[in-house]
Design an enzyme around this catalytic site. Structure first.
Site, short mmCIF file in Angstrom:
data_model
loop_
_atom_site.label_atom_id
_atom_site.label_comp_id
_atom_site.label_asym_id
_atom_site.label_seq_id
_atom_site.Cartn_x
_atom_site.Cartn_y
_atom_site.Cartn_z
N LYS A 1 0.84 -1.19 0.00
CA LYS A 1 0.00 0.00 0.00
C LYS A 1 0.88 1.25 0.00
CE LYS A 1 -1.86 2.40 3.17
NZ LYS A 1 -1.58 3.64 2.44
N GLY B 1 6.87 4.54 8.30
CA GLY B 1 6.09 5.76 8.38
C GLY B 1 6.34 6.45 9.71
N SER B 2 5.40 7.25 10.14
CA SER B 2 5.62 8.06 11.34
C SER B 2 5.43 7.23 12.61
CB SER B 2 4.66 9.24 11.34
OG SER B 2 3.34 8.76 11.41
N THR B 3 5.99 7.71 13.69
CA THR B 3 5.87 7.01 14.97
C THR B 3 4.41 6.95 15.41
OG1 THR B 3 8.12 7.54 15.58
CG2 THR B 3 6.62 7.07 17.40
N GLY C 1 2.74 4.31 13.51
CA GLY C 1 3.34 3.03 13.93
C GLY C 1 2.68 2.50 15.20
N GLU D 1 9.47 0.72 10.94
CA GLU D 1 10.56 1.68 10.71
C GLU D 1 9.93 3.06 10.80
OE1 GLU D 1 13.58 1.01 10.65
OE2 GLU D 1 13.74 -1.09 10.06
N CYS E 1 14.02 9.79 6.86
CA CYS E 1 13.92 9.39 8.27
C CYS E 1 15.26 9.58 8.94
CB CYS E 1 13.44 7.95 8.38
SG CYS E 1 14.41 6.79 7.41
N GLU F 1 10.41 16.04 15.11
CA GLU F 1 10.97 15.66 13.81
C GLU F 1 10.43 16.65 12.77
OE1 GLU F 1 9.39 12.17 11.82
OE2 GLU F 1 11.36 11.74 10.99
#
Ligand code: NAD
Length: 472
Positions: free
Chosen positions: A169, A220-222, A225, A242, A276, A372
């Site tokens: 995706k 993707g982003s935390t 996640g 990740e 990242c 970030e």
């Protein structure tokens, strides 16, 4: 004729019941439309991947290698066209897009060369114990918008070599090059083994909660996640996450500002800072602080910002409107927190452009330093004591990467050993490759991608334990 961008489901290109407008970030205008799945169509893709699993997992390693090599060849043959699509949707300069697309082929060739090991744990008179690796089943590969092609292909390569099938995706703002890749592989990848399905940033949970999905490989982003982990918990899916990072760079007192500054700049501003593992917080020793700040500002002012399709562009636009707005507001906030010595503005005209921005005299608790930023804005902080700067670098919930810069590798190594992250680089930043395991510490991730360690995360360990003496 305008290219059609369809999804790959069960071996066929398909239109889907929704469509998605894709914006070129250099113009802020829609330039293409692609297929977009409904929840039911996403389900169909998962079912197709599950149905394809028994036959695919029964193929020999050599058969699977051959498919990976064909994918690499298809990418290489169509490199320029894929790169053009990637630049148009993602924004990066065309040379960087070619690098990403070529890198995807390189990753596939790397995976095709790997063995899946059988480890002997014990081989004694009494018994023989072996550790085998079995495929898991359907892998959901969820991809962000900064390196759409490389990230998708990295996951596909590892999943397929180990005998899994996949549903990929892409991110909703960068689906096109991945769909183009889908059309290139549809004729030789067995039906259902790879499915590439787009959404409007609203169907990720169908994959992460689906009982037929056995592993989620998420980049993707935390924040997302955390949702992925929670959604996969009901069926205890295997997970590789990740996630985000806030990498520091620490410049010791023995570097030459003239030499090191360009490398620091490149480490922070590659892909317009949307990496990242971009260098996102820079700590410079007091003795060189002014010189390095000035040199960085000079490089930033000279950088050529423009459309990625234009010859000579060094930094393209920010990839999407949401990220652009977030960065603009962060820069406004930074005007009172620090001293902007380059950039801080946007060139005239349309598109999500931000001139590369260097900020000095900013405190560690400013949002530009703690969060970030994921864009072309670099805060530069001063330090005097090495122990103190190590504590400052570690004072974050992120733990993706860090770097130390020094003319003495020993001195840099001593600092590097105290930094709390999955990767640490010395006199460089962000150097990764398919053979090098890549992990996030703390809130930057779970598990490992790439290299043999990453490959094995796409497998189930299975211990086979034989009695040696005939006791039956
Ligand atoms: P994001 O988390 O918003 O989206 C990533 C993907 O997740 C997209 O495909 C999105 O559609 C999907 N998604 C959204 N909600 C979901 C849900 N509830 N369940 C499942 N999937 C869902 O991230 P982004 O903004 O596209 O990418 C930028 C972020 O990615 C940054 O934080 C960056 O650091 C991180 N990143 C990390 C790595 C790494 O290897 N550590 C690499 C690249 C990017």
């Amino acid at each position: 004729m305008e290219a059609r961008y369809e999804m790959l489901v069960n071996g066929k290109m398909t239109g889907g019941s929704r469509s998605l407008d894709v914006i070129n970030p250099a113009t802020a205008e829609v330039f293409a439309t692609c297929a977009c799945a409904s929840r039911e169509e996403m389900e169909v893709a998962v079912t197709a991947a599950a149905a394809a699993f028994p036959a695919w997992s029964a193929t020999s390693l050599d058969e699977r290698r051959a498919v990976l090599i064909k994918m690499a060849e298809a990418i290489e043959t169509n490199l320029d066209s894929l790169a053009r699509t990637l630049t148009s949707e993602q924004g990066k300069p065309i040379g960087d897009a070619q690098g990403e697309v070529g890198g995807a082929a390189y990753f596939l060739r790397y995976y095709a060369g790997l063995e899946i090991p059988v480890e002997t744990i014990e081989d004694s008179d009494a018994r023989r114990i072996e550790l085998h690796r079995r495929p898991l089943g359907v892998v959901a590969a969820i991809v962000p918008w900064n390196f759409p092609v490389l990230t998708a292909v990295n996951k596909i390569g590892a999943a397929l070599l180990t005998g899994n099938t996949a549903v990929v995706k892409p991110a909703a703002t960068t689906p096109l090059a991945t769909l183009q890749f889908a059309s290139l592989i549809k004729d030789f990848v067995p039906a259902g083994v790879v499915n590439i399905v787009t959404d409007n940033n609203d169907l990720g949970d169908v994959l992460t909660g689906h009982p037929l999905v056995r592993k989620v490989s998420f980049t993707g982003s935390t924040n997302t996640g955390m949702k992925v982990m929670s959604s996969g918990s009901a069926t205890l899916k295997r997970m590789t996450l990740e996630l985000g990072g806030n990498d520091s760079g620490i410049v010791l007192d023995d570097c030459d500002p003239e030499v090191v500054s360009q490398q620091l700049f490149d480490s922070a501003f590659a892909n317009n800072g949307q990496v990242c593992i971009a260098l996102k917080r820079l700590y410079v020793h007091d003795s060189q602080y002014d010189a390095i700040c000035e040199k960085l500002a000079e490089i930033a002012r000279a950088a050529i910002v423009g459309s990625g399709l234009q010859q000579g562009t060094q930094l393209g636009p920010v990839q999407n409107r949401t990220q652009y707005d977030k960065l603009k507001s962060l820069i406004e906030e930074t005007r009172k927190d620090g001293n902007i010595i380059a950039g801080g503005d946007s060139p005239d005209g349309p598109g999500y452009f931000i001139n590369p921005t260097i900020v000095r005299d900013i405190a560690d608790d400013a949002r530009l330093v703690t969060d970030e930023q994921f864009g072309p804005v670099l805060p530069v902080m001063r330090y005097t004591d090495v122990g103190d700067v190590i504590a400052r670098a570690n004072n974050t919930s992120y733990g993706l990467g860090n770097s130390v810069w020094s003319s003495s590798v020993e001195k840099a190594g001593a600092v590097a050993s105290q930094l709390d992250s999955g990767s640490v680089w010395i006199n460089k930043h962000g150097d990764i490759g398919p053979d090098t395991p890549f992990a996030g510490a703390k809130m930057s991730g779970v598990g490992i991608e790439m290299g043999m360690h990453g490959l094995l995360e796409f497998t189930q360990a299975k211990v086979v334990n034989y009695a040696k003496a005939a006791n039956v």
